[in-house]
Motif scaffolding. Structure first.
Motif, PDB file in Angstrom:
ATOM      1  N   PRO A 202      30.883  44.366  31.542  1.00 32.30           N
ATOM      2  CA  PRO A 202      32.008  44.651  32.432  1.00 32.30           C
ATOM      3  C   PRO A 202      31.602  44.699  33.904  1.00 32.30           C
ATOM      4  O   PRO A 202      30.486  45.097  34.243  1.00 32.30           O
ATOM      5  CB  PRO A 202      32.454  46.026  31.961  1.00 32.30           C
ATOM      6  N   PRO A 204      33.574  46.532  36.713  1.00 33.85           N
ATOM      7  CA  PRO A 204      34.723  47.295  37.212  1.00 33.85           C
ATOM      8  C   PRO A 204      35.009  46.976  38.678  1.00 33.85           C
ATOM      9  O   PRO A 204      34.083  46.921  39.500  1.00 33.85           O
ATOM     10  CB  PRO A 204      34.280  48.751  37.037  1.00 33.85           C
ATOM     11  N   GLN A 205      36.268  46.783  38.999  1.00 36.72           N
ATOM     12  CA  GLN A 205      36.632  46.347  40.344  1.00 36.72           C
ATOM     13  C   GLN A 205      36.307  47.373  41.421  1.00 36.72           C
ATOM     14  O   GLN A 205      36.167  47.012  42.591  1.00 36.72           O
ATOM     15  CB  GLN A 205      38.117  45.976  40.390  1.00 36.72           C
ATOM     16  N   THR A 209      32.770  42.793  43.182  1.00 33.14           N
ATOM     17  CA  THR A 209      33.688  41.755  43.638  1.00 33.14           C
ATOM     18  C   THR A 209      33.029  40.397  43.475  1.00 33.14           C
ATOM     19  O   THR A 209      31.816  40.299  43.232  1.00 33.14           O
ATOM     20  CB  THR A 209      34.095  41.985  45.109  1.00 33.14           C
ATOM     21  N   ALA A 239      35.183  41.677  28.168  1.00 30.86           N
ATOM     22  CA  ALA A 239      35.536  42.572  29.269  1.00 30.86           C
ATOM     23  C   ALA A 239      35.768  41.751  30.530  1.00 30.86           C
ATOM     24  O   ALA A 239      35.631  42.250  31.645  1.00 30.86           O
ATOM     25  CB  ALA A 239      34.432  43.602  29.494  1.00 30.86           C
ATOM     26  N   GLY A 241      37.343  40.208  33.589  1.00 31.18           N
ATOM     27  CA  GLY A 241      38.426  40.673  34.441  1.00 31.18           C
ATOM     28  C   GLY A 241      39.324  39.534  34.893  1.00 31.18           C
ATOM     29  O   GLY A 241      38.924  38.362  34.874  1.00 31.18           O
ATOM     30  N   PRO A 242      40.531  39.847  35.314  1.00 33.36           N
ATOM     31  CA  PRO A 242      41.481  38.796  35.712  1.00 33.36           C
ATOM     32  C   PRO A 242      41.021  37.999  36.924  1.00 33.36           C
ATOM     33  O   PRO A 242      41.455  36.848  37.103  1.00 33.36           O
ATOM     34  CB  PRO A 242      42.764  39.587  36.017  1.00 33.36           C
ATOM     35  N   ASP A 244      37.744  37.352  37.566  1.00 34.20           N
ATOM     36  CA  ASP A 244      36.446  36.727  37.320  1.00 34.20           C
ATOM     37  C   ASP A 244      36.578  35.206  37.334  1.00 34.20           C
ATOM     38  O   ASP A 244      37.487  34.642  36.722  1.00 34.20           O
ATOM     39  CB  ASP A 244      35.889  37.156  35.965  1.00 34.20           C
TER      40      ASP A 244
END
Length: 318
Positions: A202, A204-205, A209, A239, A241-242, A244
């Motif tokens: 993962p 996490p935002q 970035t 995991a 992310g949108p 990525d």
């Protein structure tokens, strides 16, 4: 690494690092590192401190030492640290014997939040991914880069080598009977991470970035052995992310090695895992399978081209 996972790779005198390094893809002279440098340059022009996590024999730390003022090379195995120290005589490399998850407590507090780069080569599946990523975020300065990569099952890349690929997979399936059962062990999570092409890692935002997930040859499995040889149901986990960025590349020349014969294949498999012994009943059962593979590869003395499935994860600390 979790304590129970790290013991699998703690090593000892019976693990031959020279054999391991001689029978693995050599990407030190390829443009692979150029991808990491180019990505880092887009976000930072600082090359003061780098961490090499799970350094093993120190082959990545050795590369980093040519570019960064200081390198901290860490590993949960004292044997690995001693091996790296003997191999690399470089004044800028500092060694730490500790798990990745414990590194924030093992380094000088003045170095926390000061790293420009964290590299994690071939060992993220053995770690608790969420804990490890939290640690990497604490190590890096804003604008710093984390680079995580993993290569997996060799690909017999030449036309007509499909039979060789199938025989190879049967051989590895037999070899891995030595470490069964996997179900319920820390290695179940590790193999799930690999089978998921590290998508389970993962970012996490709030910490990361510009996440990039680059996959070479992902038309083939990344896992070292076929899913039918596992004693649990191997399922894809994600995991991702949108935001990525996903980059998939089919390239049978990537990291390719053109002169692999049957002895190279044998040594690759022998060094694939820290087996306590290869001179056992399973090893005896593998010998006629190796003979079949040699025939499929073209007969005695034949050489063939091996390529690799590879994944590289890149992200920037906010």
């Amino acid at each position: 690494m979790s304590d129970s996972a790290s013991t699998t790779f703690d090593g000892g005198a019976e693990f031959d690092w020279e054999n391991y390094m001689a029978h693995r893809p050599d990407y030190t002279t390829s443009k692979f590192y150029d991808l990491v440098w180019a990505y880092h340059k887009r976000h930072s022009d600082s090359y003061v401190l780098a961490h090499d996590i799970g350094t093993g024999p120190g082959n990545v730390a050795e590369v980093l030492a040519k570019r960064f003022q200081r390198v901290i090379a860490s590993d949960p195995s004292k044997f690995h640290i001693d091996t790296a120290r003997q191999r690399i005589n470089h004044p800028s490399v500092i060694y730490k014997h500790c798990r990745a998850e414990d590194l924030v407590n093992a380094i000088d507090t003045n170095d926390l939040g000061q790293a420009d780069l964290v590299t994690v080569a071939e060992c993220i599946p053995l770690m608790h991914a969420e804990q490890a990523m939290a640690v990497f975020a604490k190590l890096l300065r804003p604008g710093g880069t984390v680079a995580i990569w993993f290569y997996g099952r060799p690909i017999f890349a030449e036309k007509g080598q499909e039979k060789s690929q199938a025989i190879y997979e049967r051989i590895v399936g037999k070899a891995f009977e030595r470490i069964l059962p996997l179900k319920g062990s820390p290695m179940e999570r590790a193999f799930t991470t690999i089978a998921s092409w590290l998508d389970v890692v993962p970012f996490p935002q709030e910490n990361w970035t510009d996440v990039e997930r680059i996959k070479w040859n992902n038309d083939m499995p990344l896992s070292f052995l076929d899913k039918k040889y596992f004693d649990f149901e191997l399922e894809y986990e994600s995991a991702v992310g949108p935001a990525d960025k996903i980059d998939e590349r089919k390239d049978r020349d990537f990291w390719a090695k053109d002169d692999c014969g049957i002895e190279w294949v044998k040594r690759f498999i022998d060094a694939q895992w820290p087996w306590r012994t290869t001179n056992d009943d399973i090893g005896a059962q593998m010998e006629p399978m190796y003979e079949q593979l040699e025939t499929a590869m073209g007969g005695k003395g034949s050489k063939t081209k091996i390529a690799w499935p590879v994944v590289l994860l890149l992200a920037t600390r906010r």
